[in-house]
Design a protein around this motif. Structure first.
Motif, PDB file in Angstrom:
ATOM      1  N   ALA A  73       0.834  -1.203   0.000  1.00 28.45           N
ATOM      2  CA  ALA A  73       0.000   0.000   0.000  1.00 28.45           C
ATOM      3  C   ALA A  73       0.864   1.246   0.000  1.00 28.45           C
ATOM      4  CB  ALA A  73      -0.918  -0.002   1.225  1.00 28.45           C
ATOM      5  N   ALA A  74       1.965   1.214   0.753  1.00 26.81           N
ATOM      6  CA  ALA A  74       2.849   2.382   0.841  1.00 26.81           C
ATOM      7  C   ALA A  74       3.422   2.756  -0.518  1.00 26.81           C
ATOM      8  CB  ALA A  74       3.964   2.120   1.840  1.00 26.81           C
ATOM      9  N   GLU A  75       3.613   1.755  -1.380  1.00 25.48           N
ATOM     10  CA  GLU A  75       4.162   2.030  -2.701  1.00 25.48           C
ATOM     11  C   GLU A  75       3.230   2.891  -3.550  1.00 25.48           C
ATOM     12  OE1 GLU A  75       5.111  -1.767  -4.297  1.00 25.48           O
ATOM     13  OE2 GLU A  75       6.849  -2.068  -2.990  1.00 25.48           O
ATOM     14  N   GLU A  76       1.953   2.971  -3.119  1.00 20.66           N
ATOM     15  CA  GLU A  76       0.978   3.800  -3.832  1.00 20.66           C
ATOM     16  C   GLU A  76       1.047   5.263  -3.410  1.00 20.66           C
ATOM     17  OE1 GLU A  76      -1.247   2.530  -6.224  1.00 20.66           O
ATOM     18  OE2 GLU A  76       0.144   0.851  -6.023  1.00 20.66           O
ATOM     19  N   SER A  77       1.853   5.596  -2.365  1.00 15.39           N
ATOM     20  CA  SER A  77       1.755   6.933  -1.797  1.00 15.39           C
ATOM     21  C   SER A  77       3.060   7.359  -1.129  1.00 15.39           C
ATOM     22  CB  SER A  77       0.614   6.961  -0.767  1.00 15.39           C
ATOM     23  OG  SER A  77       0.705   8.076   0.078  1.00 15.39           O
ATOM     24  N   PHE A  78       3.598   8.514  -1.555  1.00 21.63           N
ATOM     25  CA  PHE A  78       4.765   9.092  -0.875  1.00 21.63           C
ATOM     26  C   PHE A  78       4.432   9.376   0.587  1.00 21.63           C
ATOM     27  CE2 PHE A  78       6.952  11.192  -4.812  1.00 21.63           C
ATOM     28  CZ  PHE A  78       7.214   9.917  -5.301  1.00 21.63           C
ATOM     29  N   HIS A  79       3.230   9.915   0.819  1.00 24.74           N
ATOM     30  CA  HIS A  79       2.844  10.277   2.185  1.00 24.74           C
ATOM     31  C   HIS A  79       2.781   9.045   3.088  1.00 24.74           C
ATOM     32  CE1 HIS A  79       1.362  14.184   0.480  1.00 24.74           C
ATOM     33  NE2 HIS A  79       1.804  14.611   1.644  1.00 24.74           N
ATOM     34  N   LEU A  80       2.247   7.943   2.567  1.00 26.93           N
ATOM     35  CA  LEU A  80       2.146   6.744   3.395  1.00 26.93           C
ATOM     36  C   LEU A  80       3.535   6.164   3.675  1.00 26.93           C
ATOM     37  CD1 LEU A  80       0.145   4.973   4.876  1.00 26.93           C
ATOM     38  CD2 LEU A  80      -0.124   3.582   2.810  1.00 26.93           C
ATOM     39  N   GLN A  81       4.416   6.236   2.681  1.00 25.89           N
ATOM     40  CA  GLN A  81       5.801   5.799   2.901  1.00 25.89           C
ATOM     41  C   GLN A  81       6.425   6.603   4.044  1.00 25.89           C
ATOM     42  OE1 GLN A  81       7.645   3.427   1.645  1.00 25.89           O
ATOM     43  NE2 GLN A  81       7.294   3.093  -0.540  1.00 25.89           N
ATOM     44  N   ALA A  82       6.260   7.921   3.981  1.00 22.27           N
ATOM     45  CA  ALA A  82       6.832   8.795   5.008  1.00 22.27           C
ATOM     46  C   ALA A  82       6.224   8.486   6.375  1.00 22.27           C
ATOM     47  CB  ALA A  82       6.596  10.256   4.635  1.00 22.27           C
ATOM     48  N   PHE A  83       4.893   8.294   6.408  1.00 23.65           N
ATOM     49  CA  PHE A  83       4.192   8.077   7.669  1.00 23.65           C
ATOM     50  C   PHE A  83       4.634   6.768   8.327  1.00 23.65           C
ATOM     51  CE2 PHE A  83       0.669   6.492  10.204  1.00 23.65           C
ATOM     52  CZ  PHE A  83       0.361   7.600  10.981  1.00 23.65           C
ATOM     53  N   ILE A  84       4.695   5.690   7.560  1.00 27.67           N
ATOM     54  CA  ILE A  84       5.056   4.378   8.115  1.00 27.67           C
ATOM     55  C   ILE A  84       6.490   4.382   8.643  1.00 27.67           C
ATOM     56  CG2 ILE A  84       5.485   1.963   7.505  1.00 27.67           C
ATOM     57  CD1 ILE A  84       3.023   2.179   5.637  1.00 27.67           C
ATOM     58  N   ASN A  85       7.392   4.990   7.905  1.00 26.61           N
ATOM     59  CA  ASN A  85       8.772   5.085   8.403  1.00 26.61           C
ATOM     60  C   ASN A  85       8.841   5.958   9.658  1.00 26.61           C
ATOM     61  OD1 ASN A  85      10.782   3.638   6.573  1.00 26.61           O
ATOM     62  ND2 ASN A  85       9.565   4.743   5.057  1.00 26.61           N
ATOM     63  N   TRP A  86       8.018   6.977   9.701  1.00 31.64           N
ATOM     64  CA  TRP A  86       7.980   7.887  10.853  1.00 31.64           C
ATOM     65  C   TRP A  86       7.557   7.155  12.118  1.00 31.64           C
ATOM     66  CZ3 TRP A  86       3.451  11.721  11.694  1.00 31.64           C
ATOM     67  CH2 TRP A  86       3.749  12.642  12.699  1.00 31.64           C
TER      68      TRP A  86
ATOM     69  N   TRP B 237      11.110  10.804   2.342  1.00 30.46           N
ATOM     70  CA  TRP B 237       9.802  10.721   1.685  1.00 30.46           C
ATOM     71  C   TRP B 237       8.986  11.985   1.912  1.00 30.46           C
ATOM     72  CZ3 TRP B 237       8.823   7.492  -2.020  1.00 30.46           C
ATOM     73  CH2 TRP B 237       9.460   6.240  -2.062  1.00 30.46           C
ATOM     74  N   ALA B 238       9.047  12.539   3.114  1.00 34.11           N
ATOM     75  CA  ALA B 238       8.274  13.745   3.411  1.00 34.11           C
ATOM     76  C   ALA B 238       8.757  14.923   2.575  1.00 34.11           C
ATOM     77  CB  ALA B 238       8.368  14.072   4.901  1.00 34.11           C
ATOM     78  N   GLU B 239      10.066  15.017   2.377  1.00 35.87           N
ATOM     79  CA  GLU B 239      10.601  16.119   1.584  1.00 35.87           C
ATOM     80  C   GLU B 239      10.148  16.042   0.130  1.00 35.87           C
ATOM     81  OE1 GLU B 239      14.732  15.681   2.464  1.00 35.87           O
ATOM     82  OE2 GLU B 239      14.691  17.141   4.123  1.00 35.87           O
TER      83      GLU B 239
ATOM     84  N   ALA C 140      -0.095  19.167   1.774  1.00 37.84           N
ATOM     85  CA  ALA C 140       1.210  18.722   2.262  1.00 37.84           C
ATOM     86  C   ALA C 140       1.324  18.813   3.776  1.00 37.84           C
ATOM     87  CB  ALA C 140       2.317  19.545   1.600  1.00 37.84           C
ATOM     88  N   GLY C 141       0.203  18.966   4.463  1.00 33.65           N
ATOM     89  CA  GLY C 141       0.245  19.112   5.916  1.00 33.65           C
ATOM     90  C   GLY C 141       0.908  17.948   6.616  1.00 33.65           C
ATOM     91  N   LEU C 142       0.645  16.726   6.142  1.00 35.14           N
ATOM     92  CA  LEU C 142       1.257  15.551   6.763  1.00 35.14           C
ATOM     93  C   LEU C 142       2.773  15.610   6.641  1.00 35.14           C
ATOM     94  CD1 LEU C 142       1.064  12.778   8.126  1.00 35.14           C
ATOM     95  CD2 LEU C 142       0.801  11.766   5.848  1.00 35.14           C
ATOM     96  N   ALA C 143       3.254  15.916   5.449  1.00 36.46           N
ATOM     97  CA  ALA C 143       4.709  16.004   5.246  1.00 36.46           C
ATOM     98  C   ALA C 143       5.301  17.095   6.134  1.00 36.46           C
ATOM     99  CB  ALA C 143       5.009  16.280   3.771  1.00 36.46           C
ATOM    100  N   ARG C 144       4.628  18.221   6.236  1.00 37.99           N
ATOM    101  CA  ARG C 144       5.127  19.325   7.065  1.00 37.99           C
ATOM    102  C   ARG C 144       5.181  18.917   8.537  1.00 37.99           C
ATOM    103  NH1 ARG C 144       0.868  23.488   5.962  1.00 37.99           N
ATOM    104  NH2 ARG C 144       1.954  24.711   7.550  1.00 37.99           N
TER     105      ARG C 144
END
Length: 664
Positions: free
Chosen positions: A431-444, A455-457, A465-469
């Motif tokens: 699922a994470a491969e479908e989304s930069f945000h999900l990749q960033a979130f799971i690693n976080w 990933w967040a950058e 982009a609130g999640l990344a911020r």
């Protein structure tokens, strides 16, 4: 020569008859499905202004133009009057002949006994996403020249001289799940004609029956109940009532449930079983009613009967006869309700079995999965809830939308700390491969700060982009120069800018999403109070506290003698928030109390005890991560889906808990 070609050569000539108007979206699919069985295609067009007739001509159709006269039967009878074949198949533009039924249809008319004048076919309705909806049998294949005619200005009935038998031929129908604008236009047209039909024929039960179904389909529940009562009243005055009218009970009961008239709904359900004991839809309704009422032993009894009946009907769908069955494909819903019921009754093995079965079903909705996990927690069955989340994530690991909804639900039931352990059991990588945000979130949340930051950058410059911020804010705060309250407020500002939740008016009463809306409102009110003090406006603090009291029920003093009274109010607000699964609002309230009144009696002890209590539950996760899951993750995933599909909007629907029977 293949079997289909050989059969068409041997079989009687088949005329496929249709009436159409502006059907360019679906007509080609319909004609493609019947072109190899039809000897001729007859189309009556009632005023198309799009490419309908051009498409029909591509398939060699004989087109006859007639002005629309607000009478479906009139135009259907016109279409069959032009037929020259030995048999007729009546089909609509929003239907198709199932591919596996082409040979079956030709065999049917080739081998039809002389005394048979018509056959009912199975009509399977589908949602736009491919899920099956309701199913029923209806006469659509009949001999030409034996006096067949249609009656009724809308939802017309076909009058075929005896004898009519049931067949295994299947038509697939797609016309009841259109876009909102098209459906509203269809509703207004149909209801207008049905009201006219009922006015002109008040003693005709069929007119009221179809009006009931129209009101139900468009959620006009009070009108649906009234029309259903009229249908039954008229039907009881007749000696010979068509079997199809038994299906009036399902929309009647579901509308009563929607109106929260559960006792009345149960009474009508029992009446329906007296009329037709094998009515599978009624057992579905009774299971749902007992689930909502938390009468779980009864829910099990009715749910198991529903399962047995579905299996019996699916052995041979001709057993449905002419009764529309709306819930034959609703097994995942019932299995999820049963998983809760068995959990309550202490049968953990059966509970897990039913949840697993439902989760495997491709038609199960994210709303139903989330509701079940919510209710496991509501019953205090936290082990089951954790197991269910892990299992659902593993089974739905390719679906980023479902994963995001499940993560959000963990935060909603205040068990976000389960996520790192669950992630170790169920890989979220597909699922994470479908989304930069999900990749960033799971690693976080797994403490992999460098990967999360990378990933967040990549996402921080895009839309939503609130999640990344927030991820970058949390990772970069390690220098420790800001206080806890400053960090929280910085994160809160990101959430207030980008955290999108529906308006309260858009969420039905009793739905669990209300808690998220309420928590965010409490957090915003606490922030407003803080800013009035920062900006030197103490006179406005009381006004803000009145708003806070309205949200949390905290008691305000009649007289203000000491500003330190504010600390007690904030502590009481924090207790309310913790009791109602709003830990981040509670955290903010206590942080504000400590920021302004660090020496308030017992405050340090309260903060320490809360920190100990939450340590195990949070499992290393912090308020930023929990709030991101609640307020930002699904919005961010929507943005990723939009970008991936090159701005073609993809909606990940919010979970709505309309059937949630219990709350924590």
């Amino acid at each position: 020569m293949d079997e289909l070609t050989e059969l068409k050569r041997k079989a009687p000539r088949l005329s496929v008859c249709m009436m159409v108007k502006n059907e360019e979206k679906l007509l080609r699919q319909c004609l493609e499905s019947i072109k190899d069985v039809a000897s001729e295609i007859i189309i009556v067009d009632t005023g198309s202004t799009d490419r309908t007739m051009d498409i029909a001509r591509e398939y060699g159709a004989k087109i006859y133009e007639h002005p629309w006269q607000k009478d479906f039967s009139l135009h259907r009878n016109q279409s069959i009057s032009y037929a020259t074949g030995d048999w007729i198949l009546q089909i609509d533009a929003d239907e198709e002949l199932a591919q596996e039924s082409r040979v079956e249809l030709l065999k049917l008319i080739l081998n039809a006994p002389e005394e048979i004048n018509g056959y009912a076919v199975l009509i399977q309705d589908y949602f736009r996403d491919g899920r099956k909806n309701f199913v029923f049998n209806f006469p659509r294949v009949f001999r030409n020249g034996v006096g067949v005619r249609y009656i009724g200005i809308v939802h017309n009935q076909v009058d075929i001289p005896p004898k009519v038998e049931f067949s295994s031929v299947q038509l697939n129908h797609y016309g009841y799940d259109l876009d909102r604008k098209t459906m509203l236009r269809k509703y207004k047209r149909s209801v207008g004609l049905l009201r006219k039909m009922a006015r002109e024929n008040p003693e005709q039960a069929e007119a009221w029956y179809y009006l009931t179904n129209a009101y139900s389909q468009y959620h006009r529940h009070k009108k649906c109940v009234q029309a259903a009562q009229k249908t039954i009243e008229v039907a009881r005055q007749k000696d010979d009532v068509p079997l199809m009218l038994v299906a009036i009970y399902f929309p009647y009961i579901t509308s009563l449930v929607a109106l929260q008239r559960l006792d009345e709904a149960e009474k009508i359900a029992m009446e329906a079983l007296d009329v037709f004991p094998r009515y599978v839809d009624v057992y579905f309704c009774l299971t749902r009613i007992k689930y909502i009422q938390r009468e779980f032993a009864e829910a099990i009894r009715y749910g198991e009967e529903y399962r047995s009946l579905v299996a019996w009907y699916k052995e041979d769908l001709k057993r449905l006869k002419t009764i529309s069955m709306y819930t034959v494909e609703s097994m995942p819903n019932v299995e999820l309700w049963l998983s809760i019921a068995y959990a309550h009754e202490g049968d953990i093995e059966r509970s897990q079995e039913y949840f697993y079965n439902a989760s495997l079903n491709k038609d199960v909705g994210v709303k139903q999965l989330v509701e079940t996990i919510h209710n496991f927690a509501a019953l205090g069955k936290y082990q089951l809830a954790q197991h269910a989340v892990s299992q659902a994530m593993e089974l739905q690991k390719d679906n980023a939308g479902v994963i995001a909804a499940l993560i959000q639900e963990l935060a909603v039931i205040d068990q976000f700390g389960w996520l790192p352990d669950i992630h170790r059991e169920a890989s979220l990588q597909p699922a994470a491969e479908e989304s930069f945000h999900l990749q960033a979130f799971i690693n976080w949340i797994n403490g992999k700060k460098d990967k999360a930051k990378s990933w967040a950058e990549r996402s921080v410059q895009g839309e939503n982009a609130g999640l990344a911020r927030l991820i970058l804010l949390d990772i970069d705060r390690a220098d420790g120069r800001e206080s806890e309250i400053q960090l929280f407020i910085a994160g809160l500002q990101v959430i207030m800018e980008d955290g999108l939740l529906p308006d309260r008016e858009e969420v039905g009463e009793g739905e669990d999403l209300l808690r998220l809306i309420d928590e965010l409102e409490i957090i915003k009110t606490l922030y407003e109070m803080h800013m009035t003090l920062v900006n030197g406006q103490p006179e406005r603090v009381v006004d803000v506290l009145v708003k806070l009291a309205g949200l949390t029920g905290v008691h305000l003093p009649d007289e203000w003698s000491d500003i330190a009274q504010l600390a007690g109010i904030l502590i009481d607000a924090a207790k309310y928030c913790d009791q109602h699964l709003m830990p981040d609002a509670g955290y903010f309230a206590l942080q504000l109390a400590y920021h302004y009144f660090p020496h308030f009696p017992q405050l340090e002890a309260i903060l320490y005890k809360r920190q100990i209590d939450r340590a195990k539950r949070d499992n290393g996760c912090n308020p930023f991560q929990r709030m991101a899951a609640k307020f930002l993750l699904r919005t961010a995933l929507n943005a990723d889906a939009i970008n991936k599909r090159r701005n073609k909007r993809t909606k990940i629907s919010e979970p709505a808990f309309q059937d949630a029977a219990v709350t924590p």
